[in-house]
Design an enzyme around this catalytic site. Structure first.
Site, PDB file in Angstrom:
ATOM      1  N   HIS A  89      -8.185   0.643  -1.311  1.00 50.49           N
ATOM      2  CA  HIS A  89      -7.990  -0.508  -2.205  1.00 50.49           C
ATOM      3  C   HIS A  89      -9.304  -1.135  -2.670  1.00 50.49           C
ATOM      4  CE1 HIS A  89      -3.834   0.024  -1.329  1.00 50.49           C
ATOM      5  NE2 HIS A  89      -4.055  -0.123  -0.052  1.00 50.49           N
TER       6      HIS A  89
ATOM      7  N   SER B 224       0.833  -1.199   0.000  1.00 50.82           N
ATOM      8  CA  SER B 224       0.000   0.000   0.000  1.00 50.82           C
ATOM      9  C   SER B 224       0.871   1.254   0.000  1.00 50.82           C
ATOM     10  CB  SER B 224      -0.964  -0.027   1.188  1.00 50.82           C
ATOM     11  OG  SER B 224      -1.900   1.022   1.111  1.00 50.82           O
TER      12      SER B 224
END
Length: 328
Positions: free
Chosen positions: A194, A85
């Site tokens: 996400h 991430s």
């Protein structure tokens, strides 16, 4: 390929993470540079400061770059990098795609966009003990038009993260338990990362990164979808689009194993990614900078890369390897 550096993302932050970085000249220099670029970026690590996704993502970038530079100054450089991430940004600096200044500016912008997109009513939850197919069925059962939920992160076969509205995540807890989950836990992340809910953030990040020069990669970069990327444009696209797509960390770690990784080194903070790598590859050496320290991690890296004979303490090699990780 022998040594992979792993960069953790949001959720691994902890109070004091910047002040607890290794006492190395490269760390001191990196923190000073961060202050010149974004005042406060190298000191704000109190619980109150880290409650902000903007501050957290900037702090993770500073920690990752500082650790990489310290290792490089000891002659220890990776054969591949991967970031989870927000950890993708310091990984991109290590790969030579972004300068340190570009990465700090980008993660600040990313955090601001995420914060403003869903100021309330959304978040993320970890689900342990369900396979991906079973989790998908549970997620579908709790999703409505007004209250969506999405599979956001696949860390292992049975360690997943779901993003969505608070109401959908509340229903998820009960539904996942009935389906056999060992545990469902809300994460300290107030943004549905996400997943398609952040598609507009991905578009804005693509615009932000559009002006970055296309620099050749110095080491391969593994994207969040579990693919090996060797072109700068592909890395920049991954940095932009990753916020709206599922992180397939399980596939990243599996691919690194298939590529012949013999040593995983996790940068600060914590040891979450190291634990995943250790479970996936129990016969492979896995270390964290937080536990091992710069000198020992550098020694192991040089040995695995076959450079220890020419650089007993890494000082000579540092002269040859400092540039790729200097954030120029």
């Amino acid at each position: 390929m022998s040594v992979a550096f792993l960069y953790p993302g949001q959720g691994t932050q902890r109070p004091g993470m910047l002040h607890d970085l290794p006492g190395h000249p490269a760390v001191t220099a990196t923190r000073a540079e961060a202050e010149r670029i974004l005042p406060g970026s190298s000191t704000r690590d109190t619980p109150e400061a880290l409650a902000s996704t903007v501050t957290t993502q900037v702090a993770l970038c500073v920690a990752g770059v500082a650790a990489t530079r310290a290792l490089a100054c000891e002659g220890a450089v990776p054969d591949a990098v991967a970031g989870h991430s927000a950890g993708a940004f310091p990984a991109a600096v290590a790969a030579g795609v972004l300068t340190f200044a570009e990465a700090l500016t980008a993660v600040r912008r990313r955090g601001e966009l995420m914060r403003d997109a869903y100021p309330r009513g959304y978040g993320m939850a970890a689900v342990l003990g369900l396979s991906v197919p079973r989790a998908r069925r549970v997620i579908e059962s709790v999703t409505t038009g007004d209250d969506p939920a999405y599979l956001a992160v696949v860390d292992t076969d049975e360690q997943l993260v779901v993003a969505g509205s608070d109401r959908a995540l509340e229903r998820l807890g009960a539904a996942a338990g009935r389906a056999g989950a060992r545990r469902v836990r809300r994460l300290d992340i107030a943004v549905p990362s996400h997943c398609p809910l952040l598609g507009h953030v991905a578009d804005a990040m693509a615009d932000h990164l559009a002006g970055i020069p296309r620099r050749p990669l110095r080491v391969p970069y593994l994207g969040g979808a579990g693919r090996l990327l060797r072109e700068p444009g592909a890395v920049l696209d991954d940095l932009a689009r990753g916020i709206a797509t599922t992180v397939r960390w399980r596939d990243v770690i599996a691919l690194l194993g298939e590529l012949g990784t013999t040593l995983f080194v996790q940068t600060p903070p914590g040891d979450v990614l190291a634990g995943i790598a250790r479970a996936a590859h129990p016969r492979t050496r896995v270390v964290t900078l937080a536990d091992t320290g710069v000198a020992d991690a550098a020694l192991l890296t040089r040995r695995d890369r076959g450079t220890e004979r020419t650089s007993p303490r890494g000082r000579d090699a540092a002269r040859g390897h400092r540039a790729p990780f200097a954030g120029t």
